[in-house]
Design a protein around this motif. Structure first.
Motif, PDB file in Angstrom:
ATOM      1  N   ALA A 188      84.615 -69.436 -59.326  1.00 53.66           N
ATOM      2  CA  ALA A 188      84.877 -68.418 -60.351  1.00 53.66           C
ATOM      3  C   ALA A 188      83.749 -68.342 -61.364  1.00 53.66           C
ATOM      4  O   ALA A 188      83.417 -67.258 -61.869  1.00 53.66           O
ATOM      5  CB  ALA A 188      86.195 -68.737 -61.057  1.00 53.66           C
ATOM      6  N   LEU A 189      83.122 -69.480 -61.662  1.00 56.81           N
ATOM      7  CA  LEU A 189      81.997 -69.500 -62.594  1.00 56.81           C
ATOM      8  C   LEU A 189      80.815 -68.704 -62.029  1.00 56.81           C
ATOM      9  O   LEU A 189      80.127 -67.986 -62.771  1.00 56.81           O
ATOM     10  CB  LEU A 189      81.579 -70.949 -62.860  1.00 56.81           C
ATOM     11  N   ILE A 190      80.595 -68.810 -60.733  1.00 55.34           N
ATOM     12  CA  ILE A 190      79.523 -68.040 -60.088  1.00 55.34           C
ATOM     13  C   ILE A 190      79.812 -66.551 -60.176  1.00 55.34           C
ATOM     14  O   ILE A 190      78.925 -65.735 -60.481  1.00 55.34           O
ATOM     15  CB  ILE A 190      79.363 -68.493 -58.623  1.00 55.34           C
ATOM     16  N   VAL A 191      81.073 -66.163 -59.923  1.00 54.68           N
ATOM     17  CA  VAL A 191      81.449 -64.746 -60.026  1.00 54.68           C
ATOM     18  C   VAL A 191      81.248 -64.241 -61.455  1.00 54.68           C
ATOM     19  O   VAL A 191      80.712 -63.148 -61.674  1.00 54.68           O
ATOM     20  CB  VAL A 191      82.911 -64.536 -59.577  1.00 54.68           C
TER      21      VAL A 191
ATOM     22  N   LEU B 164      90.459 -67.356 -63.404  1.00 56.74           N
ATOM     23  CA  LEU B 164      90.400 -68.403 -62.378  1.00 56.74           C
ATOM     24  C   LEU B 164      89.696 -69.653 -62.899  1.00 56.74           C
ATOM     25  O   LEU B 164      90.028 -70.774 -62.502  1.00 56.74           O
ATOM     26  CB  LEU B 164      89.705 -67.869 -61.130  1.00 56.74           C
ATOM     27  N   ILE B 165      88.715 -69.465 -63.784  1.00 55.99           N
ATOM     28  CA  ILE B 165      88.055 -70.617 -64.411  1.00 55.99           C
ATOM     29  C   ILE B 165      89.068 -71.434 -65.199  1.00 55.99           C
ATOM     30  O   ILE B 165      89.134 -72.657 -65.082  1.00 55.99           O
ATOM     31  CB  ILE B 165      86.899 -70.133 -65.327  1.00 55.99           C
ATOM     32  N   GLY B 166      89.864 -70.743 -66.018  1.00 61.49           N
ATOM     33  CA  GLY B 166      90.894 -71.441 -66.791  1.00 61.49           C
ATOM     34  C   GLY B 166      91.909 -72.124 -65.907  1.00 61.49           C
ATOM     35  O   GLY B 166      92.361 -73.247 -66.194  1.00 61.49           O
TER      36      GLY B 166
ATOM     37  N   SER C  21      90.935 -66.580 -69.931  1.00 60.76           N
ATOM     38  CA  SER C  21      90.831 -67.985 -69.555  1.00 60.76           C
ATOM     39  C   SER C  21      92.117 -68.726 -69.911  1.00 60.76           C
ATOM     40  O   SER C  21      92.626 -69.541 -69.134  1.00 60.76           O
ATOM     41  CB  SER C  21      89.635 -68.625 -70.268  1.00 60.76           C
ATOM     42  N   GLY C  22      92.667 -68.407 -71.084  1.00 58.70           N
ATOM     43  CA  GLY C  22      93.921 -69.029 -71.499  1.00 58.70           C
ATOM     44  C   GLY C  22      95.083 -68.659 -70.593  1.00 58.70           C
ATOM     45  O   GLY C  22      95.949 -69.490 -70.318  1.00 58.70           O
ATOM     46  N   LEU C  23      95.113 -67.409 -70.118  1.00 61.45           N
ATOM     47  CA  LEU C  23      96.181 -66.987 -69.214  1.00 61.45           C
ATOM     48  C   LEU C  23      96.118 -67.749 -67.902  1.00 61.45           C
ATOM     49  O   LEU C  23      97.144 -68.222 -67.380  1.00 61.45           O
ATOM     50  CB  LEU C  23      96.084 -65.477 -68.957  1.00 61.45           C
ATOM     51  N   GLY C  24      94.917 -67.910 -67.353  1.00 55.52           N
ATOM     52  CA  GLY C  24      94.768 -68.689 -66.123  1.00 55.52           C
ATOM     53  C   GLY C  24      95.188 -70.131 -66.322  1.00 55.52           C
ATOM     54  O   GLY C  24      95.853 -70.723 -65.467  1.00 55.52           O
TER      55      GLY C  24
END
Length: 427
Positions: free
Chosen positions: A308-311, A327-329, A274-277
């Motif tokens: 992305a949250l759904i995935v 992708l969320i991040g 998440s941090g990388l995104g």
């Protein structure tokens, strides 16, 4: 090599300001410790209780003081010295982290103690966050560098979010959570030292009329923020995504342990992804010259986040979950940093603290109720279904905001012309 350095210069232009450099370096070290503590806290709570509801309760305890105190903190920030406020909050936050470290390292920590200390940290954050957000404009020597400074702040936050959880996962696996808390406590020294080393002119006292009580100032700020359509729309969209989407972080230990069948390292990998995104999005935003065109990004980002949250909710393999969380991040930072930049660009200086307190309420305080609701829902319908519902609502919010874009852009063009971001129309 020189070509590469020349290309980096526009992305780092806010670092030309000495005061901002000091803040950037000190805060960067401290934020790594903060993310280590956040990762260690949710892992410790889940390890002690095995309860999704308790994860939600700790998140609620941390955010509820934010929700209650942040509006009043915004009035305080507009009236008092912002640097002094931040120094005080950082000292108190250091004491909180060292208390957690002592309890964890001595093996005497209990869940109620974590709840109390989480509430204490939330009270500190209520004053720290609007003060820090509104202080950025004081640290940059050029107003043109403000948007870059905000994007660099996001890059710093995202980099720490990438590094901190990964380090925390390894430390927890090798030792225990107390070491993470101890490192966090010590890391506050860097940001306090940076703040003390700044050379700033004293902030002039704000002259208040006798009738301007705290309640009057609060109402004035509220009427101003929600009376302007661009500010109102941005704040409401941020609040929606924070309410229904952000609790994924609180529920992450359940996915790491029960769904992906991993341990603290798995949780660290998810949070680091998440941090990388977030870092990728922040670097992209730091290369933008100003706030022009960001309203479209604010509209698109929640749809990226929600999809992305759904995935992530449906995934049962680590690599796909890490990609979804990346992708969320990314979506989260695109929305919140763009929203922050637009707000800081169009807001009047004398109301900056109050507007940024509303921004922090929308960004973090609504997570108060989101964590509690998500923890309760996850107990009854499962964590995956809870995040699935959140993703659908985020996409719906994105569509609704998109419909408001034409009216919003008309209002923003008038402000951009007034402050010189756009040329005046020919008469």
């Amino acid at each position: 090599m020189n070509f590469g350095i020349e290309r980096l210069k526009p992305m780092l232009r806010a670092l030309r300001s000495r005061n901002y450099r000091l803040f950037f370096l000190g805060q960067g070290a401290s934020l790594i410790g903060t993310w280590m503590t956040q990762t260690a806290t949710i892992w410790l709570v889940y390890h002690l209780t095995g309860s999704a509801l308790m994860l939600g309760l700790v998140g609620f305890a941390n955010q509820f003081p934010n929700f209650v105190l942040t509006p009043f903190a915004g009035v305080w920030v507009d009236r008092w010295d912002r640097r002094r406020t931040i120094i005080i909050t950082q000292v108190l936050a250091m004491m909180q982290s060292l208390s957690l470290a002592f309890l964890a390292l001595t093996g005497t920590i209990e869940v109620w103690q974590i709840v109390v200390l989480a509430a204490f940290q939330g009270s500190i954050n209520a004053f720290d966050m609007p003060a820090r957000q509104s202080f950025v404009v004081k640290m940059v020597d050029r107003r043109d560098d403000l948007s870059n400074a905000i994007a660099l702040n996001s890059s710093m936050f995202s980099s720490a979010r990438l590094v901190g959880p990964a380090i925390a996962g390894l430390i927890i696996a090798a030792t225990n959570t107390g070491v993470c808390f101890l490192i966090d406590g010590v890391s506050y020294i860097a940001v306090i030292a940076g703040l003390l080393a700044m050379r700033l002119p004293p902030e002039p006292p704000v002259a208040s009329k006798p009738a301007e009580t705290i309640w009057y100032s609060l109402k004035e700020g509220f009427d101003y923020a929600f009376g302007l359509q661009p500010i109102r729309s941005i704040l409401l969209l941020i609040a929606l995504v924070s309410l229904v989407g952000m609790p994924y972080m609180t529920l992450a230990p359940i996915f790491a342990s029960e769904i992906l069948h991993g341990g603290p390292e798995t949780l660290g990998f998810l949070m680091a992804s998440s941090g990388l995104g977030a870092l990728i999005a922040a670097v992209y935003l730091s290369a933008r010259p100003n706030a022009l065109g960001l309203s479209k990004l604010i509209a698109i980002a929640p749809a990226i986040f929600g999809s992305a949250l759904i995935v992530f909710a449906l995934s049962r393999v680590l690599w796909l979950s890490m990609l979804a969380v990346l992708l969320i991040g990314m979506g989260l930072v695109l929305q919140h940093t763009s929203g922050n930049t637009v707000l800081q660009t169009i807001v009047d200086d004398d109301k900056r603290g109050r507007v940024m307190s509303f921004y922090m309420m929308a960004f973090t305080s609504t997570v108060t109720f989101g964590n509690l609701v998500a923890g309760s829902l996850a107990t009854h319908i499962g964590a995956p279904n809870t995040l699935l519902l959140g993703g659908i609502l985020c996409i719906s919010g994105s569509l609704l905001f998109t419909k408001q874009l034409p009216e919003m852009r008309r209002s923003m063009r008038l402000i951009y012309r007034r402050i010189g971001l756009l040329p005046q129309p020919d008469s």
